[in-house]
Write an enzyme that holds these catalytic residues in place. Structure first.
Site, PDB file in Angstrom:
ATOM      1  N   GLU A   1       0.845  -1.192   0.000  1.00 24.07           N
ATOM      2  CA  GLU A   1       0.000   0.000   0.000  1.00 24.07           C
ATOM      3  C   GLU A   1       0.887   1.251   0.000  1.00 24.07           C
ATOM      4  OE1 GLU A   1      -3.963   1.449   2.438  1.00 24.07           O
ATOM      5  OE2 GLU A   1      -2.438   0.335   3.520  1.00 24.07           O
TER       6      GLU A   1
ATOM      7  N   LYS B   1     -10.690   0.070  -2.259  1.00 22.75           N
ATOM      8  CA  LYS B   1     -10.680  -0.337  -0.851  1.00 22.75           C
ATOM      9  C   LYS B   1     -12.044  -0.096  -0.197  1.00 22.75           C
ATOM     10  CE  LYS B   1      -7.878   0.281   3.345  1.00 22.75           C
ATOM     11  NZ  LYS B   1      -6.719   1.005   3.925  1.00 22.75           N
TER      12      LYS B   1
ATOM     13  N   CYS C   1      -5.016  -3.807   2.979  1.00 24.65           N
ATOM     14  CA  CYS C   1      -4.710  -3.481   4.376  1.00 24.65           C
ATOM     15  C   CYS C   1      -5.832  -3.813   5.364  1.00 24.65           C
ATOM     16  CB  CYS C   1      -4.292  -2.009   4.477  1.00 24.65           C
ATOM     17  SG  CYS C   1      -3.332  -1.618   5.955  1.00 24.65           S
TER      18      CYS C   1
END
Length: 284
Positions: free
Chosen positions: A42, A115, A161
């Site tokens: 990321e 995301k 993440c």
């Protein structure tokens, strides 16, 4: 036939072009070591300053596409801040989307994942409060994309993440056909030390997929503030075993480190057959 996987660990700073040079060197080395699928972390291009990077979104996409084609690798290009949604509509002017791109060895963008779970937490570190909702608009669609790598069709499920904290996410990707799940990340040092390895192993067991965690690691100077990330890029097989680990928070003097492992589809199929959890587990 096995496929060589590389997970790259970076210590990205605020100089975008310097970071791009390090990324190029890391991918070149991984390709020279016969990696066919490479995962970046990321915020690979920059830590902080997402609005600045967002203005270069198309340019950076082309940079990654060129790298994948030049080195003949499939590339999971970490994350990029994108000012538009997948349908082409604009994100509100004060926000962007945090997107992960899957690029094939011909330089074609195969998939984009936006995301879904935005990080919000109070951490006992130098930063204290984190709220990605102030910078990013969340996505809403899970992505699992087939790729032909070294003559094998492999379905790649995509996370970013904080997504890794949600068991149903990995299970749904498996139900969509995932063989591999990618997790580009920038875990804080404190949460990473406590949870990173545990979460990757848990999601591997939940999904019976190969989990590839690619991480930022070390100290990041962002203006007058400092952020510290945990590192320890690793790959976990469907049995929950760590088969590759950078073993470190800090990167090497060249700005990166790489951990390698082989994806063995036959071995993974045997693990799944020995414990067919998805034959009796059906999510609504």
């Amino acid at each position: 036939m096995t496929i060589r996987i590389a997970t790259i660990q970076l210590n990205s700073q605020t100089d975008i072009d310097a970071n791009l040079g390090i990324i190029n060197n890391a991918i070149s080395e991984a390709a020279a070591c016969d990696a066919k699928f490479i995962v970046l972390p990321e915020n690979a291009c920059v830590m902080g300053r997402q609005s600045q990077l967002a203005t270069r979104y198309d340019e950076i996409c082309q940079f990654y596409q060129s790298l994948a084609k030049t080195y003949g690798v499939h590339l999971l290009a970490g994350t990029l801040p994108c000012p538009t949604r997948p349908d082409g509509s604009d994100v509100p002017c004060d926000l962007v989307r945090q997107v992960s791109l899957l690029i094939d060895d011909q330089g074609n963008i195969k998939a984009r994942y936006d995301k879904i779970h935005l990080f919000r937490a109070t951490i006992d570190d130098s930063t204290g409060n984190y709220d990605e909702g102030k910078t990013f608009e969340h996505g809403s669609r899970l992505v699992c994309e087939p790729c032909v790598i070294h003559g094998q069709t492999i379905n790649v499920g995509m996370m970013i993440c904080f997504d890794v904290r949600f068991p149903a996410f990995a299970q749904r990707l498996r139900q969509m056909g995932a063989d591999i799940i990618t997790v580009p990340a920038a875990f804080t040092h404190r949460t990473g030390q406590a949870h990173w390895q545990m979460l990757l192993q848990a999601r591997a067991l939940d999904s019976q997929c190969l989990i590839i965690g690619s991480a930022q690691g070390g100290i990041h100077q962002i203006g007058n503030s400092i952020r510290q990330t945990w590192g320890h890029s690793m790959i976990v097989n469907a049995h929950g075993q760590i088969i590759a680990d950078s073993g470190r928070t800090e990167v090497a003097d060249n700005g990166y480190c790489i951990a390698y492992a082989d994806y063995d589809a036959d071995r993974q199929a045997k693990i799944r057959a020995a414990m067919p959890i998805f034959d009796c587990h059906h999510l609504a």
